[in-house]
Design a protein around this motif. Sequence first.
Motif, PDB file in Angstrom:
ATOM      1  N   TYR A  25       0.866  -1.202   0.044  1.00  0.00           N
ATOM      2  CA  TYR A  25      -0.111  -0.074   0.067  1.00  0.00           C
ATOM      3  C   TYR A  25       0.929   1.230  -0.039  1.00  0.00           C
ATOM      4  O   TYR A  25       1.709   1.095   0.801  1.00  0.00           O
ATOM      5  CB  TYR A  25      -1.014   0.171   1.334  1.00  0.00           C
ATOM      6  CG  TYR A  25      -1.910   1.136   1.053  1.00  0.00           C
ATOM      7  CD1 TYR A  25      -3.166   1.084   0.598  1.00  0.00           C
ATOM      8  CD2 TYR A  25      -1.605   2.361   1.663  1.00  0.00           C
ATOM      9  CE1 TYR A  25      -4.117   1.800   0.454  1.00  0.00           C
ATOM     10  CE2 TYR A  25      -2.590   3.186   1.789  1.00  0.00           C
ATOM     11  CZ  TYR A  25      -3.793   3.258   1.045  1.00  0.00           C
ATOM     12  OH  TYR A  25      -4.845   4.122   1.205  1.00  0.00           O
ATOM     13  N   CYS A  27       0.588   5.509  -0.079  1.00  0.00           N
ATOM     14  CA  CYS A  27      -0.068   6.894   0.002  1.00  0.00           C
ATOM     15  C   CYS A  27       0.010   7.597  -1.203  1.00  0.00           C
ATOM     16  O   CYS A  27       1.136   7.818  -1.853  1.00  0.00           O
ATOM     17  CB  CYS A  27       0.280   7.507   1.065  1.00  0.00           C
ATOM     18  SG  CYS A  27      -0.275   6.749   2.820  1.00  0.00           S
ATOM     19  N   VAL A  63      -1.889  -1.402  -3.829  1.00  0.00           N
ATOM     20  CA  VAL A  63      -3.081  -0.438  -3.886  1.00  0.00           C
ATOM     21  C   VAL A  63      -2.490   0.991  -3.515  1.00  0.00           C
ATOM     22  O   VAL A  63      -1.668   1.260  -2.688  1.00  0.00           O
ATOM     23  CB  VAL A  63      -3.973  -0.719  -2.710  1.00  0.00           C
ATOM     24  CG1 VAL A  63      -5.223   0.121  -2.779  1.00  0.00           C
ATOM     25  CG2 VAL A  63      -4.559  -2.224  -3.091  1.00  0.00           C
ATOM     26  N   ASN A  65      -4.101   4.932  -3.004  1.00  0.00           N
ATOM     27  CA  ASN A  65      -5.424   5.662  -2.885  1.00  0.00           C
ATOM     28  C   ASN A  65      -5.214   7.176  -3.300  1.00  0.00           C
ATOM     29  O   ASN A  65      -3.956   7.495  -3.827  1.00  0.00           O
ATOM     30  CB  ASN A  65      -5.419   6.006  -1.078  1.00  0.00           C
ATOM     31  CG  ASN A  65      -4.493   6.992  -0.787  1.00  0.00           C
ATOM     32  OD1 ASN A  65      -3.157   6.528  -0.691  1.00  0.00           O
ATOM     33  ND2 ASN A  65      -4.868   8.305  -0.282  1.00  0.00           N
ATOM     34  N   THR A  67      -6.738  10.584  -2.339  1.00  0.00           N
ATOM     35  CA  THR A  67      -7.433  11.563  -1.507  1.00  0.00           C
ATOM     36  C   THR A  67      -7.949  12.655  -2.261  1.00  0.00           C
ATOM     37  O   THR A  67      -7.384  13.633  -2.746  1.00  0.00           O
ATOM     38  CB  THR A  67      -6.385  11.990  -0.495  1.00  0.00           C
ATOM     39  OG1 THR A  67      -5.719  10.995   0.306  1.00  0.00           O
ATOM     40  CG2 THR A  67      -7.054  13.103   0.583  1.00  0.00           C
ATOM     41  N   ALA A 111      -7.502   3.733  -5.359  1.00  0.00           N
ATOM     42  CA  ALA A 111      -8.638   3.915  -4.742  1.00  0.00           C
ATOM     43  C   ALA A 111      -9.073   5.135  -4.299  1.00  0.00           C
ATOM     44  O   ALA A 111      -8.300   5.815  -3.795  1.00  0.00           O
ATOM     45  CB  ALA A 111      -8.702   2.895  -3.673  1.00  0.00           C
ATOM     46  N   ARG A 112     -10.347   5.580  -4.814  1.00  0.00           N
ATOM     47  CA  ARG A 112     -10.420   6.806  -4.525  1.00  0.00           C
ATOM     48  C   ARG A 112     -11.334   6.942  -3.166  1.00  0.00           C
ATOM     49  O   ARG A 112     -12.087   6.163  -2.703  1.00  0.00           O
ATOM     50  CB  ARG A 112     -11.549   7.705  -5.610  1.00  0.00           C
ATOM     51  CG  ARG A 112     -10.853   7.862  -6.702  1.00  0.00           C
ATOM     52  CD  ARG A 112     -12.102   8.603  -7.658  1.00  0.00           C
ATOM     53  NE  ARG A 112     -12.210   9.660  -7.516  1.00  0.00           N
ATOM     54  CZ  ARG A 112     -12.236  10.877  -8.073  1.00  0.00           C
ATOM     55  NH1 ARG A 112     -11.841  10.747  -9.742  1.00  0.00           N
ATOM     56  NH2 ARG A 112     -12.385  12.411  -8.087  1.00  0.00           N
ATOM     57  N   ALA A 113     -11.054   7.854  -2.075  1.00  0.00           N
ATOM     58  CA  ALA A 113     -11.375   8.244  -0.690  1.00  0.00           C
ATOM     59  C   ALA A 113     -13.035   8.327  -1.004  1.00  0.00           C
ATOM     60  O   ALA A 113     -13.624   7.506  -0.096  1.00  0.00           O
ATOM     61  CB  ALA A 113     -10.805   9.184   0.020  1.00  0.00           C
ATOM     62  N   HIS A 116     -15.431   5.162  -0.936  1.00  0.00           N
ATOM     63  CA  HIS A 116     -15.388   4.229   0.028  1.00  0.00           C
ATOM     64  C   HIS A 116     -15.832   4.922   1.647  1.00  0.00           C
ATOM     65  O   HIS A 116     -15.447   4.588   2.624  1.00  0.00           O
ATOM     66  CB  HIS A 116     -13.872   3.875   0.334  1.00  0.00           C
ATOM     67  CG  HIS A 116     -13.278   3.071  -0.794  1.00  0.00           C
ATOM     68  ND1 HIS A 116     -13.003   3.782  -1.963  1.00  0.00           N
ATOM     69  CD2 HIS A 116     -13.122   1.870  -1.077  1.00  0.00           C
ATOM     70  CE1 HIS A 116     -12.590   2.738  -2.788  1.00  0.00           C
ATOM     71  NE2 HIS A 116     -12.828   1.829  -2.219  1.00  0.00           N
ATOM     72  N   GLU A 207      -8.893   6.931   5.722  1.00  0.00           N
ATOM     73  CA  GLU A 207      -9.284   6.641   4.638  1.00  0.00           C
ATOM     74  C   GLU A 207      -7.882   5.464   4.217  1.00  0.00           C
ATOM     75  O   GLU A 207      -8.435   4.390   3.548  1.00  0.00           O
ATOM     76  CB  GLU A 207      -9.262   7.627   3.553  1.00  0.00           C
ATOM     77  CG  GLU A 207      -7.827   8.105   3.364  1.00  0.00           C
ATOM     78  CD  GLU A 207      -7.883   9.167   2.004  1.00  0.00           C
ATOM     79  OE1 GLU A 207      -7.267   8.804   1.216  1.00  0.00           O
ATOM     80  OE2 GLU A 207      -8.349  10.222   2.363  1.00  0.00           O
ATOM     81  N   CYS A 208      -6.867   5.703   4.470  1.00  0.00           N
ATOM     82  CA  CYS A 208      -5.866   4.921   4.289  1.00  0.00           C
ATOM     83  C   CYS A 208      -5.883   3.528   5.101  1.00  0.00           C
ATOM     84  O   CYS A 208      -5.687   2.242   4.403  1.00  0.00           O
ATOM     85  CB  CYS A 208      -4.373   5.350   4.360  1.00  0.00           C
ATOM     86  SG  CYS A 208      -4.089   6.742   2.919  1.00  0.00           S
ATOM     87  N   MET A 211      -9.180   1.376   3.215  1.00  0.00           N
ATOM     88  CA  MET A 211      -8.773   1.096   2.116  1.00  0.00           C
ATOM     89  C   MET A 211      -7.614  -0.133   1.791  1.00  0.00           C
ATOM     90  O   MET A 211      -7.897  -1.134   1.113  1.00  0.00           O
ATOM     91  CB  MET A 211      -8.721   1.991   0.872  1.00  0.00           C
ATOM     92  CG  MET A 211      -9.714   3.024   0.911  1.00  0.00           C
ATOM     93  SD  MET A 211      -9.783   4.156  -0.537  1.00  0.00           S
ATOM     94  CE  MET A 211      -8.642   5.092   0.152  1.00  0.00           C
TER      95      MET A 211
END
Length: 464
Positions: A25, A27, A63, A65, A67, A111-113, A116, A207-208, A211
């Motif tokens: 993962y 950021c 993955v 994200n 933000t 992945a968009r915050a 989710h 969020e992180c 996800m």
Amino acid sequence: MRLYDTLTQQVRHFEPLEGKTVKMYTCGPTVYDYAHIGNFRTFVFYDLLRRWLRASGYKLDHVMNITDVDDKIIRNAVAQGKSLEEYTNAYTQAFLDDCATLRLERPERIARATAHIDEMAAAIHKLEDNGYTYRSDGSVYFRIARFAPYGKLSHNDFSQMVSGARVDVDEYEKADARDFALWKAPKPGEPAWDTEVGTGRPGWHIECSVMAIQYLGATLDIHAGGVDLIFPHHENEIAQSESLTGKEFARFWVHSEFLLVDGQKMSKSLGNFYTLRDLFGRGFTPESVRYLLASVPYKKGLNFTFDGLDSAKTAIDRLRNFKLRLSTAKFAAGTNESLENQAMNSVVAFCQAMDDDLNTAEALAAVFEYVREANTAMDTGEFRTGNITKTNDLLAYFDQVFDVLKASEPASGISEPEIDTLIAERADARKARDFARSDRIRDELLEKGIILEDTKDGVRWKRK
Ligand SMILES: [Zn+2]
């Protein structure tokens, strides 16, 4: 492969927990503006890490994200009278375009915050049920005193902190370590969602955690980011995630160092703040930027200068010219054994350097040392056809990580088949002794950024 882990403060042997797949993962950007070169240092580092893990035989489940809701975004969107979505879509697309231009491999999942929010609310609900939180004025806070190891990543002792003191902003300094907001009460004019924990919006840190766990499970092999994220962001991610799952959140925490510009912290007020678009506008190529950001090991501070970009271009040109010479010059038959051994040793040195916590500077040194030797051998006729394969191997090792040998086609550029056609036409013109026409074709190509070189082995071309 060995990686420096910020949590244990040690360089440790890395392998994934399960099989050959690395759960990683990283950021991603906060899409409130164009990303700048300091951001891209970190994104290039993710790319090098990805590429070297794959070169080492691993598969990636990575993955990252986006933000697309936080304090800064809301402030800017409101100021411009735009919806959150309208505001962030433009910068998200610009970011993805910039990544493609820099040849950054796309993570397996982006992945968009804001996609989710319900999952974040469910996680906050669970933390509430388990007594890790409290409410105040419609917001939900994480009570850091409930998480004994708080501070273990940033190696700070927060035990003397006043319990119950709160912080509402997403970003803050170590001295301001407080209970942080998981969920923020709605304010007039701000976007808000109706969820099981109430109406409002999530804090940045949750969020992180959510996800990462949703897509990769409770324990990640690698969590990466820039050093500026160690506190509070990653410290808070650990507190949330480990309180949710009861398991270690990440086995390796890997952080890239800062980027300075001309020895100073980059800032808009100093006029040394650059986006990729600024640099391309000054005529620098994506490959030069990529090379410069990749050439300094990620654990070292990087001092970004225009001279550095010029040197990057020189280095790339040297390698491209060498590759061109390798593929077009005529060599005598046989194999130069000493050079053959050097090529193999250089591959080993390159791999060992990359295995050593991605020491890109050492890896590059191994490549350039061989290129110098091989060029000398070519000059003296000691480079043989039998040396071509191993030489290509070394260049392939280099380019699967650095990826700068192929020139980007400029937006208004000319394609390779078109170049080949014009070169053939020019050859015909010369055969017919129509030198005026032959010169016109050469000039036409030059205008399009293509330089022709007539050698004893035929015509070679390269992009300017
Ligand atoms: Zn994060």
